[in-house]
Design a protein around this motif. Sequence first.
Motif, PDB file in Angstrom:
ATOM      1  N   GLU A 149      15.485  28.642 114.683  1.00 25.42           N
ATOM      2  CA  GLU A 149      14.487  27.580 114.537  1.00 25.42           C
ATOM      3  C   GLU A 149      13.141  28.217 114.230  1.00 25.42           C
ATOM      4  N   GLU A 200      10.552  19.189 106.908  1.00 28.98           N
ATOM      5  CA  GLU A 200      11.533  19.720 107.847  1.00 28.98           C
ATOM      6  C   GLU A 200      12.904  19.671 107.197  1.00 28.98           C
ATOM      7  N   VAL A 202      17.322  21.102 107.691  1.00 29.73           N
ATOM      8  CA  VAL A 202      18.419  21.867 108.296  1.00 29.73           C
ATOM      9  C   VAL A 202      19.049  22.697 107.185  1.00 29.73           C
ATOM     10  N   VAL A 212      16.772  25.611 111.336  1.00 29.46           N
ATOM     11  CA  VAL A 212      15.893  24.446 111.314  1.00 29.46           C
ATOM     12  C   VAL A 212      14.482  24.926 111.005  1.00 29.46           C
TER      13      VAL A 212
END
Length: 338
Positions: A149, A200, A202, A212
């Motif tokens: 992340e 944002e 994935v 992420v």
Amino acid sequence: MYKAAILGCRGRSKGHIRAYEHVTKGKVVAICDLVEDLLNSFGDEFGIDRRYTDIHEMLDKEKPDLLHIVTRPALRVELLTIAAEHEVPAVIVEKPIAIDGEDYLAICELNERSSTKFIVNHQLHFHPKRLELQRDVDEGKIGEIRLLEVSARLNLLGQGTHILELMFSFNGHVPATSVFGQVSGDKGLYTTHPAPDMAEAVITFENGTRGVILCGKNAPSVGEGVAEHMHKRISVYGTRGFIQWQMNFWERSTPKGYECGEKSYGAEDLLGQAGLTEAAFEWIEDESRPHPTRLELALQQFNVILGLYASALDRKPIELPYKPDGNFLERLRERLKT
């Protein structure tokens, strides 16, 4: 001793030249800027007498082994092409490496046909504490990686390429296979680093790991009263623990226990820039030691950003690698205008 030259004498260039206090294989011999006041102020501050307002003249006369290109992103293709035509052995160029689809494709083509070794200035890669945490991950101290992340409170081109480089590095540069993303806000699309205000996504990797990324006001804060550019961070979660790197903080959890601590971003960044520069000289002298932030890898990372844009515009996951069909910024401006 290798010779280096700097193109662009504005603020960020000071970080490049100060790093030479810790570089053993080369020294800065010449500088270039179109604005003579900036050129002379920079030269006086750092004791560089060979000063030019014409890049061709500097490259012809000085023949540097390494050229630092520290200019605005819109000039990447033009200036990298000039360096390649002058057969400069190596170039360190500031991030982001591109801003849209067409310049990305042009730089891909240039990298294929040029003998110049292009390196993107992702100096965070060489921060000492980050390198220590990288070794922990590489040695399996947190087990198998399950999730990476990354976040930053500036936009994708302001700092997104930095944190994408960290994501790919901690995951061993395993290729990404898909991206599913969303963007919002158009103010950032009219800046020198044009990108949506928030993004944002994935990201799925070939080894099954997920990533992420969050960029903009939607990214987590690392504390109150912290400047916007100081919120870069990465967390890597494994089957036996995790690590986290922030600009002034780090933490690590393994089966042996939990540790954390503070660090100085300024001190680490100076050493990071020096490490990146030293590695450029090492690549010049030894082909078997390719630079870890070389253009080939940076283009793979920027391809994820282009895929993210396509995903947001088309409202679907995008398979990677992605070949862009033209540019995205105008389409994003139209879609996101307020």
